[in-house]
Write a protein that holds these residues in place. Structure first.
Motif, PDB file in Angstrom:
ATOM      1  N   ASN A 425       0.831  -1.201   0.000  1.00  0.00           N
ATOM      2  CA  ASN A 425       0.000   0.000   0.000  1.00  0.00           C
ATOM      3  C   ASN A 425       0.866   1.251   0.000  1.00  0.00           C
ATOM      4  OD1 ASN A 425      -2.503  -1.141  -0.121  1.00  0.00           O
ATOM      5  ND2 ASN A 425      -2.861  -1.122   2.081  1.00  0.00           N
ATOM      6  N   LEU A 463      -3.340  10.044   4.444  1.00  0.00           N
ATOM      7  CA  LEU A 463      -4.727   9.550   4.327  1.00  0.00           C
ATOM      8  C   LEU A 463      -5.723  10.704   4.416  1.00  0.00           C
ATOM      9  CD1 LEU A 463      -3.961   6.778   6.907  1.00  0.00           C
ATOM     10  CD2 LEU A 463      -4.541   6.273   4.534  1.00  0.00           C
ATOM     11  N   CYS A 476     -13.378  -0.941   0.863  1.00  0.00           N
ATOM     12  CA  CYS A 476     -13.072   0.503   0.832  1.00  0.00           C
ATOM     13  C   CYS A 476     -11.761   0.664   0.064  1.00  0.00           C
ATOM     14  CB  CYS A 476     -12.927   1.031   2.259  1.00  0.00           C
ATOM     15  SG  CYS A 476     -12.024   2.578   2.322  1.00  0.00           S
ATOM     16  N   THR A 478      -9.496   3.257  -3.029  1.00  0.00           N
ATOM     17  CA  THR A 478      -9.457   4.421  -3.927  1.00  0.00           C
ATOM     18  C   THR A 478      -8.752   4.024  -5.227  1.00  0.00           C
ATOM     19  OG1 THR A 478      -7.413   5.098  -2.856  1.00  0.00           O
ATOM     20  CG2 THR A 478      -9.442   6.175  -2.109  1.00  0.00           C
ATOM     21  N   LYS A 479      -8.356   2.732  -5.271  1.00  0.00           N
ATOM     22  CA  LYS A 479      -7.590   2.274  -6.442  1.00  0.00           C
ATOM     23  C   LYS A 479      -8.535   1.696  -7.493  1.00  0.00           C
ATOM     24  CE  LYS A 479      -4.084   1.072  -3.168  1.00  0.00           C
ATOM     25  NZ  LYS A 479      -3.545  -0.021  -2.381  1.00  0.00           N
ATOM     26  N   LEU A 483      -9.347  -3.953  -4.417  1.00  0.00           N
ATOM     27  CA  LEU A 483     -10.517  -4.667  -3.884  1.00  0.00           C
ATOM     28  C   LEU A 483     -11.003  -4.049  -2.574  1.00  0.00           C
ATOM     29  CD1 LEU A 483      -9.499  -8.396  -4.369  1.00  0.00           C
ATOM     30  CD2 LEU A 483     -11.491  -7.284  -5.355  1.00  0.00           C
ATOM     31  N   GLY A 484     -10.090  -3.363  -1.908  1.00  0.00           N
ATOM     32  CA  GLY A 484     -10.463  -2.747  -0.630  1.00  0.00           C
ATOM     33  C   GLY A 484     -10.655  -3.760   0.486  1.00  0.00           C
ATOM     34  N   MET A 485     -10.006  -4.942   0.348  1.00  0.00           N
ATOM     35  CA  MET A 485     -10.172  -5.980   1.376  1.00  0.00           C
ATOM     36  C   MET A 485      -8.947  -6.096   2.283  1.00  0.00           C
ATOM     37  SD  MET A 485     -13.054  -7.349   1.215  1.00  0.00           S
ATOM     38  CE  MET A 485     -12.702  -8.684   2.340  1.00  0.00           C
ATOM     39  N   LEU A 487      -6.731  -4.191   4.136  1.00  0.00           N
ATOM     40  CA  LEU A 487      -6.630  -3.687   5.513  1.00  0.00           C
ATOM     41  C   LEU A 487      -7.681  -4.296   6.435  1.00  0.00           C
ATOM     42  CD1 LEU A 487      -5.768   0.073   4.835  1.00  0.00           C
ATOM     43  CD2 LEU A 487      -4.260  -1.730   5.686  1.00  0.00           C
ATOM     44  N   ALA A 511       1.560   8.487   5.580  1.00  0.00           N
ATOM     45  CA  ALA A 511       0.683   7.660   6.425  1.00  0.00           C
ATOM     46  C   ALA A 511       1.516   6.862   7.401  1.00  0.00           C
ATOM     47  CB  ALA A 511      -0.138   6.734   5.543  1.00  0.00           C
ATOM     48  N   PHE A 513       1.045   3.478   9.723  1.00  0.00           N
ATOM     49  CA  PHE A 513       0.257   2.315  10.158  1.00  0.00           C
ATOM     50  C   PHE A 513       1.008   1.647  11.294  1.00  0.00           C
ATOM     51  CE2 PHE A 513      -1.569   3.128   6.100  1.00  0.00           C
ATOM     52  CZ  PHE A 513      -2.886   2.674   6.173  1.00  0.00           C
TER      53      PHE A 513
HETATM   54  P1  ADP Z   1      -6.811  -1.909  -1.652  1.00  0.00           P
HETATM   55  O1  ADP Z   1      -5.322  -1.861  -1.541  1.00  0.00           O
HETATM   56  O2  ADP Z   1      -7.324  -3.052  -2.438  1.00  0.00           O
HETATM   57  O3  ADP Z   1      -7.422  -0.623  -2.063  1.00  0.00           O
HETATM   58  P2  ADP Z   1      -6.710  -1.842   1.205  1.00  0.00           P
HETATM   59  O4  ADP Z   1      -7.699  -2.240   2.253  1.00  0.00           O
HETATM   60  O5  ADP Z   1      -5.369  -2.424   1.367  1.00  0.00           O
HETATM   61  O6  ADP Z   1      -7.358  -2.172  -0.172  1.00  0.00           O
HETATM   62  O7  ADP Z   1      -6.610  -0.284   1.251  1.00  0.00           O
HETATM   63  C1  ADP Z   1      -7.742   0.521   1.279  1.00  0.00           C
HETATM   64  C2  ADP Z   1      -7.455   1.950   0.875  1.00  0.00           C
HETATM   65  O8  ADP Z   1      -6.682   2.608   1.907  1.00  0.00           O
HETATM   66  C3  ADP Z   1      -6.628   2.112  -0.345  1.00  0.00           C
HETATM   67  O9  ADP Z   1      -7.405   2.048  -1.525  1.00  0.00           O
HETATM   68  C4  ADP Z   1      -6.038   3.492  -0.158  1.00  0.00           C
HETATM   69  O10 ADP Z   1      -6.917   4.499  -0.582  1.00  0.00           O
HETATM   70  C5  ADP Z   1      -5.880   3.631   1.338  1.00  0.00           C
HETATM   71  N1  ADP Z   1      -4.506   3.396   1.809  1.00  0.00           N
HETATM   72  C6  ADP Z   1      -3.978   2.277   2.299  1.00  0.00           C
HETATM   73  N2  ADP Z   1      -2.697   2.433   2.651  1.00  0.00           N
HETATM   74  C7  ADP Z   1      -2.372   3.730   2.344  1.00  0.00           C
HETATM   75  C8  ADP Z   1      -1.177   4.533   2.460  1.00  0.00           C
HETATM   76  N3  ADP Z   1      -0.029   4.036   2.944  1.00  0.00           N
HETATM   77  N4  ADP Z   1      -1.255   5.819   2.056  1.00  0.00           N
HETATM   78  C9  ADP Z   1      -2.397   6.335   1.572  1.00  0.00           C
HETATM   79  N5  ADP Z   1      -3.550   5.634   1.417  1.00  0.00           N
HETATM   80  C10 ADP Z   1      -3.546   4.364   1.803  1.00  0.00           C
END
Ligand code: ADP
Length: 525
Positions: A425, A463, A476, A478-479, A483-485, A487, A511, A513
């Motif tokens: 990510n 973020l 959820c 933004t890509k 898939l948004g799965m 995290l 960001a 984490f």
């Molecule tokens: P995916 O990678 O399939 O989109 P994730 O659950 O891994 O699903 O991530 C969800 C969303 O969180 C991403 O689409 C992105 O918008 C945001 N995100 C995750 N990690 C970061 C990061 N390091 N910096 C900015 N946005 C992030």
């Protein structure tokens, strides 16, 4: 003297009673006159007894005693008037006999009165209890029937005497048995709720229950078995057909009397449970549907997870295979580089296989292996795994271990999945960051000696407020191809082992984490 000693002052006296009392007083006056003013030499005073007897039913106990006292007083007065205080012996004896007769009569009347009152009270109690029973029976909202089970009991006992021991088998061999039994159970009475239950039928049409008991109803036979086995009560669920043809499910209770003679009046209670049963059936169906839906969702989520997790090692496999090809295509081929690429291919394949294995273990509910995992080793291993990706994206990767405590008991593959997700990510988030500023810092630390934390800080855009709120919710993203799965799965995986996963924006930008793992919890597990 309460109400002149009348037995029941509120009740109007009957003509007979008025006549009897008047006659009694007339008689008493006559006796007194004859006894006092005539020369008749006999125990005239004994005639006062008739006065007492005539008034017995009309007077109370006290009234009778008073009347007896008056009669004795009058006799004594007559004696004194006729003979003075020194009367002759014969007259004194006659007076004694008369007084004794009056005392005995008075006592007998009182005894009789007491017995009569007790009987009246007993009858009144019986009547009020009968009325109470009737009221309860009539007004109960539970359908109640009074049925005569004496004939059917006699029939069943006869069967027992004739050697029948299994009534179910007997019913199977004699198809007419059930209907014969139903015919032997006439209804004595039914309350309003019972008539309503059968579809507002007329009380005259329920003498026999034959047309109301469903053909396939097995409860009636069970009821017969309860009588056959001399049980004290029966409870079961049955089906009845109402007059409009609808089937109703009822809860049936029957209490059998201890005295066999009372089997001619057995109370049967029925409670309509059709709606409750239907609601329960609908609930079971909904639960089954929910379980199916939840299984489908889990499988869907796991497939999404698999696709997500496998994406990285498969991508790395392709890259390494291409690199290997390039090293081979050189003239002369760089065999050392080929060997390194081949090693990476083997490693990535192993990782892909581990991911599938761990997902399968999740599906198969087999216990994943918990083992001591060195976080320093894990981070460097993960870095090596992702080296190709990091190089291609031109991301600088730094690690720092701020604490000595860097070993936790955990499922290695799970922690690695989380770490790979966070790093992937971060790399993707920095796609628009100038190459020279692309940096990932992984810090291993310990917050309070109870848990170990791994922080992943990138130098990307950070973020947005909205994404920060929904980050860990499934789907959820933004890509475009996301898939948004990732995290959401990572967080549940860590939480299942007592850990946490949180996200924030770093004060210096980018960001941040943070995953934590409890040392103790992991050890206990
Ligand atoms: P995916 O990678 O399939 O989109 P994730 O659950 O891994 O699903 O991530 C969800 C969303 O969180 C991403 O689409 C992105 O918008 C945001 N995100 C995750 N990690 C970061 C990061 N390091 N910096 C900015 N946005 C992030």
């Amino acid at each position: 003297m309460r109400s002149f000693g009348l037995a029941n002052p509120k009740r109007r006296l009957s003509n007979y009673e008025i006549g009897a009392v008047s006659f009694a007083f007339l008689l008493a006056a006559t006796v007194f006159y004859l006894d006092t003013f005539t020369e008749i030499q006999s125990a005239l005073a004994t005639l006062y007894v008739i006065t007492l007897l005539l008034s017995a039913e009309t007077l109370t106990e006290k009234g009778t005693l008073l009347l007896a006292g008056i009669c004795i007083g009058l006799s004594a007065l007559s004696y004194i008037a006729g003979h003075g205080l020194h009367g002759d012996l014969a007259a004194a004896l006659r007076l004694t006999v008369a007084v004794a007769a009056m005392v005995i009569t008075c006592l007998l009347i009182i005894r009789n009165q007491r017995a009569r009152l007790a009987l009246i009270k007993f009858n009144a109690d019986l009547q009020s209890s009968e009325e109470r029973y009737r009221t309860i029976f009539e007004q109960s909202r539970v359908a109640l029937w009074e049925r005569d089970y004496s004939q059917v009991r006699a029939l069943l006992m006869k069967l027992r005497e004739n050697g029948v021991s299994d009534l179910h088998a007997h019913a199977r061999n004699n198809p007419e048995f059930i209907s014969d039994c139903i015919a032997c159970v006439p209804t004595v009475a039914a309350n309003a709720a019972a008539l309503e239950l059968l579809g507002h039928v007329d009380a005259r049409n329920i003498k026999s229950m034959r047309r109301y008991i469903a053909q396939d109803d097995a409860t009636f036979l069970d009821l017969m078995v309860a009588i056959f086995n001399s049980e004290s009560y029966f409870e079961g669920k049955g089906a009845i057909i109402a007059s409009d043809g609808t089937t109703k499910l009822v809860l049936l209770t029957v209490g059998f009397p201890e005295d066999v003679a009372n089997f001619n009046r057995v109370i049967v209670g029925m409670f309509d449970i059709t709606e409750r049963e239907m609601a329960q059936k609908a609930l079971f169906e909904a639960q089954a549907e929910l379980a199916r839906a939840s299984r489908a969702a889990t499988i869907g989520a796991l497939s999404a997870s698999l696709a997500h997790e496998l994406n990285q090692p498969l991508g790395a496999l392709v890259v390494n295979a291409q690199t290997l090809q390039r090293w081979l295509d050189r003239d002369p081929p760089d065999l050392a580089a080929v060997s390194r690429s081949a090693e990476r291919i083997v490693r990535d394949s192993q990782r892909a296989s581990d991911i599938i294995q761990s997902t399968r273990s999740l599906l198969g509910r087999r216990n994943p292996v918990i083992e001591p995992v060195s976080l320093i080793d894990l981070v460097s291993e993960t870095r090596a795994l992702m080296e190709g990706e990091l190089l291609r994206s031109r991301v600088a990767f730094e690690t720092s271990a701020a604490s000595d405590m860097h070993t936790v008991n955990a499922v290695r593959i799970e922690l690695q999945q989380v770490l790979i997700n966070l790093i992937t990510n971060a790399v993707q988030a920095m796609a628009a960051t100038p190459e020279e500023h692309r940096r990932i810092l992984v810090t291993i630390g310990s917050a309070d000696g109870q848990e170990v934390s791994v922080k992943v800080h990138d130098s990307g855009p950070g973020l947005g407020a909205e994404i920060l709120q929904n980050l860990f919710k499934p789907f959820c993203t933004t890509k475009e191809s996301g898939l948004g799965m990732g995290l959401s799965i990572c967080r549940s995986m860590l939480e299942a082992r007592g850990g946490t996963l949180t996200a924030a924006n770093h004060t210096e930008g980018g960001a941040l984490f943070e995953m934590t793992m409890p040392i103790e919890a992991a050890v206990h597990e």
